[in-house]
Design a protein around this motif. Structure first.
Motif, mmCIF file in Angstrom:
data_model
loop_
_atom_site.group_PDB
_atom_site.id
_atom_site.type_symbol
_atom_site.label_atom_id
_atom_site.label_comp_id
_atom_site.label_asym_id
_atom_site.label_seq_id
_atom_site.Cartn_x
_atom_site.Cartn_y
_atom_site.Cartn_z
ATOM 1 N N CYS A 51 0.850 -1.184 0.000
ATOM 2 C CA CYS A 51 0.000 0.000 0.000
ATOM 3 C C CYS A 51 0.889 1.238 0.000
ATOM 4 O O CYS A 51 1.774 1.380 0.843
ATOM 5 C CB CYS A 51 -0.883 -0.010 1.241
ATOM 6 N N CYS A 93 0.140 3.328 3.532
ATOM 7 C CA CYS A 93 0.609 2.945 4.864
ATOM 8 C C CYS A 93 1.697 1.854 4.838
ATOM 9 O O CYS A 93 2.131 1.382 5.888
ATOM 10 C CB CYS A 93 -0.572 2.460 5.713
ATOM 11 N N CYS A 134 -6.317 -1.460 0.156
ATOM 12 C CA CYS A 134 -5.532 -1.809 1.327
ATOM 13 C C CYS A 134 -6.453 -2.324 2.433
ATOM 14 O O CYS A 134 -7.447 -1.684 2.769
ATOM 15 C CB CYS A 134 -4.758 -0.586 1.813
ATOM 16 N N CYS A 139 -5.561 0.278 5.782
ATOM 17 C CA CYS A 139 -6.039 1.663 5.924
ATOM 18 C C CYS A 139 -7.194 1.988 4.983
ATOM 19 O O CYS A 139 -7.730 3.092 5.003
ATOM 20 C CB CYS A 139 -4.893 2.647 5.707
HETATM 21 ZN ZN LIG Z 1 -2.772 1.095 3.505
#
Ligand SMILES: [Zn+2]
Length: 393
Positions: free
Chosen positions: A325, A328, A341, A344
């Protein structure tokens, strides 16, 4: 940097015969030189020269420069291995020294593009055509030129020493993901002509399938023509993509960072990635002029165009760029064209997400100058010199 300009000669019948005779004579000389080297089991250029120069000079009507190039060619051919005697086909390409070939560019001979070239039947001034791009290269012509006879046409492949611009001091990176569906996507989500080319490939794949089942001689002929055309299309598309990317990086004063291993490691990629592909993708994948063969070419084009324009080039390691991702850094799983993701909730096109990851990897290098030199060396992500480059006339 060294680039190769490709020029198509337009000889009349008499000039054509002179060029054919020249190739034939030079290759016959090469065969004689080769048998000397083979019989004496002496493959060093200096020794071959000493042993053959005068006898070749006396028995073939060749210019000294051509003989010297022939000797070099023979010595070169034994570098790979010395297990078999090398022979040369009558119309194989030969090298010309810059002293026996002279390009007349439109600037110094208005209205007529011609090249003055030594042949066994005397010096000839032969008209030629060249694309605009290669005509520009020609002003930097320096060193050897190859005379090649391809499918009934004569070409000159001229080495050009093109000046490079001083690399810009980039503080940001243009991340680029190379994928099978969208050939190229950058970190802003812009994709560069993937669909059209893939559609065309799929269409040709279908035609190819039915022709292969047919298996007649005529069908084989058509097959050959199709693959030639596909290579040409891929080449043109790759040139266009590379040009657009380098232009974008130049305008934004960024370094370019294509995802994937540095160039010299790419050759084995076909075998390794094949295992991970679905069956429907395999045909697309292995075809000449298709990825990753075409990725290699695309990267080469990006590399030399960037180098010429002074755009720093980095190669990002490919591991997890499409599964991480970019928000994050959680490692997840891409689902076809979409990336979501699980940590997040970040949502993006999978290729754009990958390009963003590549960009942040590249930024860690360009924004930390104190580390950058050592890291660039360690990751071999500095400029990759391109030995030769030829584009379609
Ligand atoms: Zn993420």
């Amino acid at each position: 940097m060294k680039l190769t300009a490709k020029i198509k000669l337009l000889p009349n019948e008499e000039e054509k015969q002179a060029l054919l005779d020249t190739l034939k004579t030079a290759n016959a000389a090469c065969n004689k030189i080769s048998s000397y080297a083979w019989e004496n089991k002496d493959f060093r250029q200096f020794n071959i020269h000493k042993g053959t120069y005068y006898s070749i000079k006396n028995s073939f009507s060749l210019s000294s420069q051509v003989i010297v190039r022939c000797i070099a060619k023979v010595a070169d051919s034994y570098k790979l291995n010395r297990r078999t005697q090398r022979t040369f086909k009558p119309f194989k390409a030969i090298a010309y020294d810059s002293r026996i070939i002279r390009y007349k560019l439109p600037e110094n001979s208005p209205g007529r593009r011609a090249v003055s070239i030594w042949t066994v039947n005397g010096r000839k001034t032969i008209a030629y055509v060249v694309c605009l791009h290669h005509q520009k290269l020609l002003q930097y012509q320096k060193g050897e030129t190859d005379l090649a006879y391809i499918k009934g046409n004569f070409y000159l492949l001229a080495t050009c020493e093109v000046p490079e611009q001083t690399p810009i001091a980039a503080s940001d990176v243009l991340g680029v993901d190379l994928g099978l569906v969208n050939i190229v996507t950058d970190d802003t989500g812009q994709s560069f002509q993937g669909k059209e080319l893939n559609d065309l490939r799929k269409k040709r794949e279908k035609i190819r399938g039915s022709l292969q089942r047919k298996g007649t001689r005529g069908a084989k002929k058509v097959l050959k023509r199709i693959s030639g055309r596909e290579r040409t299309t891929t080449r043109i598309v790759n040139h266009t993509i590379a040009k657009k990317l380098v232009e974008k990086a130049k305008v934004e004063q960024k370094a370019i960072c294509p995802g994937g291993e540095p160039l010299e490691e790419l050759k084995g990629i076909r075998d390794r990635t094949n295992k991970r592909l679905r069956k429907s993708q395999k045909g697309l994948h292995n075809r000449c002029g298709s990825p990753p063969g075409s990725f290699y070419q695309l990267r080469q084009f990006i590399a030399y165009k960037a180098q010429r324009e002074g755009i720093p080039l980095l190669f990002a390691p490919p591991a997890y760029t499409s599964q991480t991702c970019s928000g994050c850094h959680h490692v997840g799983k891409r689902n076809g064209e979409a990336f979501k993701c699980t940590n997040c909730g970040y949502n993006d096109h999978a290729d754009t997400n990958a390009a963003k990851n590549i960009r942040s990897w590249g930024r860690t290098i360009v924004t930390r100058p104190e580390e950058s030199t050592a890291r660039r060396t360690a990751l071999s992500c500095n400029y990759i010199p391109i030995v030769g480059h030829v584009c379609q006339v």
